[in-house]
Design a protein around this motif. Structure first.
Motif, PDB file in Angstrom:
ATOM      1  N   ASN A 109      -8.143   3.857  -2.375  1.00 20.57           N
ATOM      2  CA  ASN A 109      -7.108   2.573  -1.989  1.00 20.57           C
ATOM      3  C   ASN A 109      -5.822   2.657  -2.869  1.00 20.57           C
ATOM      4  O   ASN A 109      -4.933   2.361  -2.456  1.00 20.57           O
ATOM      5  N   ASP A 110      -6.177   3.162  -4.141  1.00 26.02           N
ATOM      6  CA  ASP A 110      -5.031   2.954  -5.138  1.00 26.02           C
ATOM      7  C   ASP A 110      -4.060   4.031  -4.542  1.00 26.02           C
ATOM      8  O   ASP A 110      -2.716   3.840  -4.507  1.00 26.02           O
ATOM      9  N   LEU A 111      -4.611   5.308  -4.188  1.00 25.08           N
ATOM     10  CA  LEU A 111      -3.752   6.368  -3.711  1.00 25.08           C
ATOM     11  C   LEU A 111      -2.785   5.966  -2.743  1.00 25.08           C
ATOM     12  O   LEU A 111      -1.704   6.293  -2.359  1.00 25.08           O
ATOM     13  N   GLN A 112      -3.458   5.270  -1.719  1.00 22.09           N
ATOM     14  CA  GLN A 112      -3.043   4.737  -0.256  1.00 22.09           C
ATOM     15  C   GLN A 112      -1.701   3.891  -0.368  1.00 22.09           C
ATOM     16  O   GLN A 112      -0.720   4.139  -0.045  1.00 22.09           O
ATOM     17  N   ARG A 113      -1.879   2.936  -1.566  1.00 24.57           N
ATOM     18  CA  ARG A 113      -1.089   2.021  -1.856  1.00 24.57           C
ATOM     19  C   ARG A 113       0.248   2.784  -2.508  1.00 24.57           C
ATOM     20  O   ARG A 113       1.164   2.323  -2.357  1.00 24.57           O
ATOM     21  N   ILE A 162      -0.784   9.945  -9.362  1.00 29.67           N
ATOM     22  CA  ILE A 162       0.082   8.992  -8.903  1.00 29.67           C
ATOM     23  C   ILE A 162       1.600   9.579  -9.450  1.00 29.67           C
ATOM     24  O   ILE A 162       2.591   9.903  -8.884  1.00 29.67           O
ATOM     25  N   ALA A 163       1.594   9.831 -10.771  1.00 28.27           N
ATOM     26  CA  ALA A 163       2.731  10.329 -11.483  1.00 28.27           C
ATOM     27  C   ALA A 163       3.077  11.908 -11.277  1.00 28.27           C
ATOM     28  O   ALA A 163       3.869  12.455 -11.530  1.00 28.27           O
ATOM     29  N   SER A 164       2.172  12.559 -10.547  1.00 31.96           N
ATOM     30  CA  SER A 164       2.458  13.933 -10.468  1.00 31.96           C
ATOM     31  C   SER A 164       3.149  14.294  -9.203  1.00 31.96           C
ATOM     32  O   SER A 164       3.626  15.567  -9.448  1.00 31.96           O
TER      33      SER A 164
END
Length: 302
Positions: free
Chosen positions: A116-120, A93-95
């Protein structure tokens, strides 16, 4: 994962789980423009993207399997090595990544949320077809499906069509090879410790071996990944041994290990050096797999 023991513990079979809960088989990308900051979670996923000439859209690649140069230099075909193994979701996410491609479902299990976390976080994702839909079609069909799906997402349909045509040409080249007088038995050695890691009936290597004109020594074991005891392999006496060459398990070290093993050194294939060395990144459905197939098919005809 499901473990089943046979022959009083002499053989351990491992059935790899398919797509885990939270992983999705359909591409997770609903934006009108192609992604521009892609991370490949496995080397063979990166190879798929590079076959589409998507290097300019790639931010990084993780988990190098068989490129010692990439491990040393920190770059794989010019793409930065993002992490040695799977990065945590927080790092993704930080990249600044906007799309993540993985060749194994395990790549999306770095955190409890995975895709799911990536999609959010607004990051799209794609799990390669064979890792998600193993039972639906052949490994080579899955490679072509991945190319067409990714080509559409990345705006590289022309490149996808060309890559599929190259695969079909190599498959036709193998099919045109002279027939064998008999099917040689072939054992695939992934890695080794107390047992030998290989593949059974549902493994992609069985498909490759069959198309090459041979028969997997352990085709009767109804699973994908298997663990085999040295004693059972000695009893089987395969005609050839395929060695996966990886940075974490080099083929040359496997040869030395087999030659010095108290039981396996008595295999005729070991004594006569009937080895077929292939890159580990071609062991699972990938754009390198057709060349792996051709290498094996030509080797058993020499």
């Amino acid at each position: 994962m499901t473990f089943v023991r046979y022959a009083a513990g002499a053989v351990l079979l491992l059935l790899s789980a398919g797509a885990s809960a939270g992983n999705r088989c359909e591409p997770q990308w609903d934006q009108s423009a192609p992604p521009q900051h892609i991370i490949a979670m496995n080397q063979h996923a990166a190879d798929m993207l590079l076959a589409l000439d998507a290097g300019p859209q790639m931010l990084g690649v993780s988990y190098i399997d068989d490129s010692a140069e990439a491990v040393t230099s920190g770059r794989y075909h010019g793409i930065p090595v993002f992490s040695a193994k799977y990065p945590a979701t927080e790092k993704l996410i930080a990249s600044g990544a906007d799309f993540v491609v993985a060749g194994f479902s395990s790549a999306f299990m770095a955190s409890m949320g995975g895709q799911n976390d990536l999609q959010r976080a607004g990051i799209g994702s794609y799990l390669m077809a064979f890792a998600c839909e193993r039972q639906a079609f052949s490994g080579f069909d899955s490679i072509k499906m991945d190319l067409q799906r990714l080509g559409k997402i990345l705006g590289r349909k022309k490149e996808a069509d060309a890559a599929v045509a190259r695969i079909d040409a190599t498959l036709a080249q193998v099919k045109a090879l002279p027939p064998l007088s008999r099917k040689p038995t072939i054992f695939y050695l992934d890695s080794q410790s107390d047992t030998l890691v290989s593949q059974g009936k549902k493994g992609f290597m069985t498909e490759i071996i069959t198309l090459a004109g041979g028969e997997n020594t352990f085709i009767n074991m109804p699973m994908a990944g298997i663990h085999v005891s040295p004693e059972i392999l000695l009893d089987k006496q395969p005609d050839y041994i395929i060695l996966a060459d990886a940075v974490w398990s080099p083929a040359e070290k496997k040869k030395a290990w087999l030659a010095n093993h108290p039981a396996l050194s008595h295999l005729e294939a070991v004594k006569n050096g009937r080895y077929i060395v292939i890159p580990f990144s071609g062991v699972y459905p990938n754009v390198k797999s057709p060349e792996v197939l051709l290498t094996i098919a030509e080797a058993v005809r020499k």
